[in-house]
Design a protein around this motif. Structure first.
Motif, PDB file in Angstrom:
ATOM      1  N   CYS A 139      50.541  16.172   6.669  1.00  0.00           N
ATOM      2  CA  CYS A 139      49.303  16.889   6.939  1.00  0.00           C
ATOM      3  C   CYS A 139      48.327  16.580   5.823  1.00  0.00           C
ATOM      4  N   ASP A 140      47.060  16.436   6.148  1.00  0.00           N
ATOM      5  CA  ASP A 140      46.137  16.220   5.032  1.00  0.00           C
ATOM      6  C   ASP A 140      45.436  17.512   4.618  1.00  0.00           C
ATOM      7  N   VAL A 141      45.916  18.635   5.156  1.00  0.00           N
ATOM      8  CA  VAL A 141      45.462  19.938   4.677  1.00  0.00           C
ATOM      9  C   VAL A 141      46.563  20.453   3.742  1.00  0.00           C
ATOM     10  N   PRO A 142      46.215  20.891   2.540  1.00  0.00           N
ATOM     11  CA  PRO A 142      47.252  21.361   1.614  1.00  0.00           C
ATOM     12  C   PRO A 142      48.134  22.451   2.229  1.00  0.00           C
ATOM     13  N   SER A 143      49.419  22.377   1.909  1.00  0.00           N
ATOM     14  CA  SER A 143      50.393  23.240   2.588  1.00  0.00           C
ATOM     15  C   SER A 143      50.183  24.728   2.336  1.00  0.00           C
ATOM     16  N   HIS A 144      49.613  25.099   1.201  1.00  0.00           N
ATOM     17  CA  HIS A 144      49.426  26.543   0.982  1.00  0.00           C
ATOM     18  C   HIS A 144      48.402  27.088   1.969  1.00  0.00           C
ATOM     19  N   LEU A 145      47.573  26.193   2.560  1.00  0.00           N
ATOM     20  CA  LEU A 145      46.636  26.629   3.582  1.00  0.00           C
ATOM     21  C   LEU A 145      47.192  26.292   4.966  1.00  0.00           C
ATOM     22  N   TYR A 146      47.936  25.195   5.043  1.00  0.00           N
ATOM     23  CA  TYR A 146      48.519  24.787   6.323  1.00  0.00           C
ATOM     24  C   TYR A 146      49.889  25.457   6.462  1.00  0.00           C
ATOM     25  N   SER A 147      49.892  26.773   6.404  1.00  0.00           N
ATOM     26  CA  SER A 147      51.119  27.561   6.564  1.00  0.00           C
ATOM     27  C   SER A 147      50.679  28.977   6.897  1.00  0.00           C
ATOM     28  N   PHE A 148      51.606  29.755   7.460  1.00  0.00           N
ATOM     29  CA  PHE A 148      51.240  31.102   7.896  1.00  0.00           C
ATOM     30  C   PHE A 148      50.979  32.006   6.689  1.00  0.00           C
ATOM     31  N   SER A 149      49.992  32.895   6.817  1.00  0.00           N
ATOM     32  CA  SER A 149      49.696  33.826   5.717  1.00  0.00           C
ATOM     33  C   SER A 149      50.908  34.720   5.450  1.00  0.00           C
ATOM     34  N   PHE A 150      51.688  34.995   6.513  1.00  0.00           N
ATOM     35  CA  PHE A 150      52.825  35.912   6.368  1.00  0.00           C
ATOM     36  C   PHE A 150      54.112  35.177   5.977  1.00  0.00           C
ATOM     37  N   ALA A 151      54.037  33.880   5.815  1.00  0.00           N
ATOM     38  CA  ALA A 151      55.247  33.124   5.429  1.00  0.00           C
ATOM     39  C   ALA A 151      54.853  32.061   4.413  1.00  0.00           C
ATOM     40  N   GLN A 152      54.336  32.546   3.291  1.00  0.00           N
ATOM     41  CA  GLN A 152      53.927  31.617   2.229  1.00  0.00           C
ATOM     42  C   GLN A 152      55.151  31.106   1.474  1.00  0.00           C
ATOM     43  N   ARG A 153      55.053  29.901   0.946  1.00  0.00           N
ATOM     44  CA  ARG A 153      56.155  29.276   0.213  1.00  0.00           C
ATOM     45  C   ARG A 153      55.674  28.843  -1.163  1.00  0.00           C
ATOM     46  N   ARG A 154      56.613  28.814  -2.082  1.00  0.00           N
ATOM     47  CA  ARG A 154      56.270  28.296  -3.411  1.00  0.00           C
ATOM     48  C   ARG A 154      57.017  27.014  -3.700  1.00  0.00           C
ATOM     49  N   ASP A 155      57.749  26.520  -2.705  1.00  0.00           N
ATOM     50  CA  ASP A 155      58.595  25.365  -2.996  1.00  0.00           C
ATOM     51  C   ASP A 155      58.175  24.095  -2.268  1.00  0.00           C
TER      52      ASP A 155
END
Ligand code: NAP
Length: 533
Positions: free
Chosen positions: A70-86
């Protein structure tokens, strides 16, 4: 349009309406899974997802070409309710995104609700008993109170109509159906198209193949994207420093909004971003001939801006040729261009995108009175906030007309849409009604407002897959993510009519609200679409 006879009728479905699903979702990509999570969280237990593919994932199941990410950064290209730090890097590769979606579906108990390998061919609203009947290719039939169409915009591959395409003697496939069993090594490969998919896989296969011929019809504007793996120290910081990842998500959100500002204001912000892109491209393009031929001749942001620091250098490799001459035919040995040159190929990869304007094609959808959605959309798709269409009660489209984003994250839009659909179904339940239908005048006014908001933007300044043949922009939202949020955060029940179990208007414990006053409908809300306030 010729009336086709529906293959679905109430009598075919076993059980009565009490046995119906609360909602049937078509498609188990990000949208369908988000919808199931949202509905289940709010007490809609009987939800089923039908998925044509053998696995969940949607676009992230199909698009597995080398370098797919994806060319959108993953912290934005992910659900607000299922954020990841890894996340392993800024923009996650396909496999990581697919794994993420599967993990989220598992965490929320959604996997058992998905029927894979089930292709929906027809959805038909039944006026007599206010329900959707859904027919699958294998003959299975489903009854549901609500229909959620989550098939996305980038689904059906598009192949150009080039004479002789069927005569090609070599191997060929579309970028979204990559043949991983075909060895590229030592082959002469032709790639047709230079969009977001091609720019990701061309640098991956260029070192491997004997000869790569890249056929470009239109040049693109580029911005840098290196996307290296995060160093261990950075990963540790993200995992351990509270708030760091949240801050980055906020930052990315604002950065994405600034891209939209550049597209909305081509003469000002667009110039600045365009100059940045030009400087980057110049720094990458040492070969003057290639530079001249890839240079875009349209306003920055009109087509999708491409993020890659590797595509332009790949075009300048000694085994890669960029062809900008139009393809006139496909021959058994390769591709023939206008100048009369035959470019031999063992394999052709069609990186020619998707049938974006056809939306749910080839699924057939009929609404109240047997109206065909195809007919309603004959001059281009439109829906209130991209979600609801008058005459198609309790049908909610995810990633529908005018909800694509050129700057932001589609996951953000999907979350708003699923919450909006859930609010609509809660209203139906609260009122004791059977279904909800957007008022025709509301949809027409919001469509006028959406189309008017494109005036003066870069989107109007060239042809792109955002537009249909008549030039109407049917894919994109013309504003910012924050404006879409503002529009969809709370459903305005006055914009809808509620139907009884007999299909009649106006039933339900609470009286139907009167239509919103004309001024409101005509689009004079707190913040007008297209304003930058
Ligand atoms: P695309 O952007 O629609 O690109 C299709 C390409 O094929 C264009 O370069 C087009 O040229 C070319 N083409 C079409 N017909 C042709 C013909 N007859 N002769 C020569 N060239 C022809 O498709 P895509 O690259 O698959 O990407 C589709 C969308 O998927 C993207 O815009 C994006 O939204 C999404 N995507 C996202 C990512 C991501 O990282 N987030 C990655 C991949 C894809 P013209 O420009 O002249 O039409």
């Amino acid at each position: 349009m010729e009336q086709r006879e529906s293959a679905v009728s109430s009598a075919d479905v076993t059980g009565n309406s009490n046995g119906d699903l609360d909602a049937l979702v078509v498609g188990a990509g990000f949208g369908g899974i988000a919808a199931a999570i949202e509905l289940r969280r709010h007490g809609f237990e009987r939800v089923r997802i039908l998925e044509k593919a053998p696995d969940l994932g949607g676009t992230w199941f199909y698009n597995s070409y080398p370098g797919a990410a994806c060319d959108v950064p993953s912290h934005l290209y992910s659900f607000s309710f299922a954020q990841r730090r890894d996340w392993t890097r800024l923009c996650s590769p396909q496999e990581e995104i697919h794994d993420y979606l599967r993990a989220v579906a598992e965490e929320h108990g959604i996997v058992p609700l998905i029927d894979t390998g089930v292709e929906v061919t027809e959805c038909a609203w039944q006026d007599a008993d206010s329900r959707w009947l859904v027919l699958a290719r294998d003959g299975r039939r489903y009854g549901a109170c609500a229909l959620i169409v989550a098939t996305g915009q980038l689904h059906q591959p598009a192949f150009p109509k080039i004479p002789g395409i069927e005569t090609f003697a070599g191997h060929s496939f579309h970028s979204s159906a990559w043949d991983h069993d075909y060895p590229m090594s030592g082959r002469r490969v032709g790639v047709v198209g230079t969009g977001a998919s091609a720019v990701q896989f061309v640098p991956e296969i260029a070192p491997e193949v004997e000869r790569l011929t890249v056929f470009q019809r239109t040049g693109n504007w580029f911005l840098p994207r290196k996307n290296r793996r995060y160093p261990a120290a950075w990963r540790a910081a993200i995992e351990r420093v509270p708030g760091l990842q949240d801050f980055r998500r906020q930052f990315m959100f604002q950065y994405a909004e600034s891209l939209t500002a550049a597209i909305r204001h081509p003469a000002t912000f667009g110039r600045v971003s365009g100059a940045r892109s030009a400087a980057f491209m110049r720094s990458q393009l040492q070969d003057e001939d290639v530079r001249e031929r890839v240079w875009p001749d349209y306003t920055f942001g009109c087509k999708r801006i491409l993020f890659s620091s590797r595509f332009l250098p790949a075009l300048q490799r000694s085994n890669v040729e960029l062809v900008t001459d139009a393809i006139v035919s496909v021959q058994p040995e390769g591709l023939l261009t206008e100048a009369g040159t035959l470019h031999p190929a063992d394999c052709i990869v069609w990186a020619t995108g998707f049938r974006t304007n056809d939306f749910m094609f080839p699924m057939r959808i009929t609404g109240s009175g047997g109206r065909e959605l195809d007919d309603v959309w004959r001059d281009g798709a439109h829906a209130h906030l991209g979600i609801t269409v008058p005459g198609f009660p309790s049908m909610f489209i995810l990633y529908g007309p005018n909800t694509n984003t050129s700057g932001g994250s589609i996951i953000f839009y999907l979350e708003q849409q699923t919450a909006y659909a859930r609010q609509a179904l809660e209203a139906v339940r609260r009122r004791g009604a059977a279904a909800i239908d957007v008022r025709e005048e509301v949809e027409a006014a919001s469509d006028r407002e959406t189309q008017a908001a494109f005036a003066g933007t870069a989107w109007t300044e060239c042809d792109s897959w955002y537009r249909n043949d008549a030039g109407r922009i049917v894919a994109n939202w013309p504003g910012y993510m924050r404006q879409y949020l503002q529009r969809t955060r709370t459903i305005d029940e006055r914009e809808f009519v509620f139907l009884g179990a007999d299909g009649a208007e106006g039933s339900g414990a609470i009286a139907n609200g009167s239509a919103p006053e004309a001024e409101r409908v005509a689009g004079a809300p707190a913040q007008a679409l297209g304003s930058d306030a």
